[in-house]
Design a protein around this motif. Sequence first.
Motif, PDB file in Angstrom:
ATOM      1  N   GLY A 188      53.697  71.827  38.957  1.00  0.00           N
ATOM      2  CA  GLY A 188      52.929  70.665  38.530  1.00  0.00           C
ATOM      3  C   GLY A 188      52.269  70.836  37.170  1.00  0.00           C
ATOM      4  N   LEU A 189      52.492  71.977  36.511  1.00  0.00           N
ATOM      5  CA  LEU A 189      51.897  72.230  35.208  1.00  0.00           C
ATOM      6  C   LEU A 189      52.500  71.311  34.149  1.00  0.00           C
ATOM      7  CD1 LEU A 189      50.102  74.039  33.346  1.00  0.00           C
ATOM      8  CD2 LEU A 189      52.135  75.472  33.030  1.00  0.00           C
ATOM      9  N   SER A 190      51.655  70.606  33.418  1.00  0.00           N
ATOM     10  CA  SER A 190      52.091  69.726  32.338  1.00  0.00           C
ATOM     11  C   SER A 190      51.691  70.344  31.002  1.00  0.00           C
ATOM     12  CB  SER A 190      51.467  68.337  32.483  1.00  0.00           C
ATOM     13  OG  SER A 190      51.881  67.487  31.423  1.00  0.00           O
ATOM     14  N   ARG A 191      52.670  70.584  30.150  1.00  0.00           N
ATOM     15  CA  ARG A 191      52.411  71.153  28.829  1.00  0.00           C
ATOM     16  C   ARG A 191      52.518  70.051  27.785  1.00  0.00           C
ATOM     17  NH1 ARG A 191      56.780  73.905  30.994  1.00  0.00           N
ATOM     18  NH2 ARG A 191      56.340  75.898  32.026  1.00  0.00           N
ATOM     19  N   TYR A 192      51.486  69.897  26.969  1.00  0.00           N
ATOM     20  CA  TYR A 192      51.513  68.846  25.952  1.00  0.00           C
ATOM     21  C   TYR A 192      50.589  69.206  24.797  1.00  0.00           C
ATOM     22  CZ  TYR A 192      47.322  67.415  28.563  1.00  0.00           C
ATOM     23  OH  TYR A 192      46.109  67.392  29.204  1.00  0.00           O
ATOM     24  N   LEU A 193      50.808  68.560  23.663  1.00  0.00           N
ATOM     25  CA  LEU A 193      49.993  68.809  22.483  1.00  0.00           C
ATOM     26  C   LEU A 193      48.782  67.885  22.468  1.00  0.00           C
ATOM     27  CD1 LEU A 193      52.691  69.066  19.634  1.00  0.00           C
ATOM     28  CD2 LEU A 193      51.875  70.855  21.182  1.00  0.00           C
ATOM     29  N   THR A 194      47.660  68.389  21.995  1.00  0.00           N
ATOM     30  CA  THR A 194      46.466  67.574  21.760  1.00  0.00           C
ATOM     31  C   THR A 194      45.921  67.899  20.376  1.00  0.00           C
ATOM     32  OG1 THR A 194      45.153  69.241  22.930  1.00  0.00           O
ATOM     33  CG2 THR A 194      45.771  67.275  24.161  1.00  0.00           C
ATOM     34  N   SER A 195      45.511  66.879  19.661  1.00  0.00           N
ATOM     35  CA  SER A 195      45.030  67.063  18.293  1.00  0.00           C
ATOM     36  C   SER A 195      43.679  67.762  18.266  1.00  0.00           C
ATOM     37  CB  SER A 195      44.909  65.700  17.603  1.00  0.00           C
ATOM     38  OG  SER A 195      43.932  64.889  18.259  1.00  0.00           O
ATOM     39  N   TRP A 196      43.353  68.327  17.099  1.00  0.00           N
ATOM     40  CA  TRP A 196      41.995  68.811  16.848  1.00  0.00           C
ATOM     41  C   TRP A 196      41.087  67.596  16.637  1.00  0.00           C
ATOM     42  CZ3 TRP A 196      41.229  73.649  13.283  1.00  0.00           C
ATOM     43  CH2 TRP A 196      41.986  74.723  13.788  1.00  0.00           C
ATOM     44  N   LYS A 197      39.785  67.799  16.830  1.00  0.00           N
ATOM     45  CA  LYS A 197      38.829  66.743  16.552  1.00  0.00           C
ATOM     46  C   LYS A 197      38.737  66.496  15.051  1.00  0.00           C
ATOM     47  CE  LYS A 197      34.039  65.327  17.377  1.00  0.00           C
ATOM     48  NZ  LYS A 197      32.734  65.731  17.978  1.00  0.00           N
TER      49      LYS A 197
END
Length: 330
Positions: free
Chosen positions: A172-181
């Motif tokens: 169930g692990l979801s790997r995704y990118l998230t931006s810096w603030k």
Amino acid sequence: MNPAKSLLKSVLLLLLSLLFPICVSLDTINPDQPIKDGQTLVSNQKTFALGFFSPGNSNHRYVGIWYYQITEQTIVWVANRDNPLNDSSGILSINSQGNLVLHSQNQKYPIWSTNIASVSSTNYSISMAQLLDVGNLVLVQQHNQRVLWQSFDYPTNTMLPFMKVGLDQQTGLSRYLTSWKSKDDPKTGKYSFKIDPTGYPQLLFYKGQTPLWRAGSWSGKGLTGAPEMKSKLYTSHLNVSFTNNQDEITMMYSIAEPNVYSKTRFVLGESGTLRKYTWEDSKWVAFWFDSKESCDIYLKCGPNSYCDQGRTQKGGKGGQGPPRAQKKKF
């Protein structure tokens, strides 16, 4: 050689090593060998380094991974992005439960941890953290090299070669990118890039929980919403693969010409734009893609509606999308 002289020489060498320690680049952390702020791990082939850093104008301290042989510090992963240290007293170590933990000298509880519950059932002394040459930090059991945790499973804003984006259907692990603030703050930002596994899987860009636009589904040669992936700028040196089976739904890329394009990365920027960077002629050269067609914009024509790209480009509902991919040097 005279035994007395030999003994004297050995003692002198020992004293010199104590007075002037030799700097050895290590790629592992074990229970007896943590790293402190000011020390770094360097991968075996000296491609990546891990240590403490302060981004931009920030005074906060973070543990991150960056390219070792590039003079311009380029961060590709941050451990404690949402929990910075306020001073340089940070220590990264293996704790008594076998987890990799970050804490300061004056704090009882860790600021960040790999938090793997299964490690505590084993002897923690056999746990070891190692920085691999692909930029992946792994926590392993020394006796069998079984991976307990890896930074590639928890990316921040950067996708490196051999890193997967997508869903592990077994865990169930979801790997995704998230931006810096912001450029000065690696805290989790507004934008993310992830695979939507429902129906026929596709990659979507989000602002918060709201889908913005689709990068599209996998066509066998690239993403349908990113036509530049089929251009020579991509296909000449990138091998992109998409896996959709009972175990995983993931996308990954590798380098076709590692000696030439070994330093290549995808970065989700603070404004939500995904760019591909390649290190050329002592600078980062960027190619980027965004929504190219107005019909790629999520719910552009409303729910349960049909979007006619031909009409929108002729001045109909939706208007024409942004310009296509460009090349730019920084």
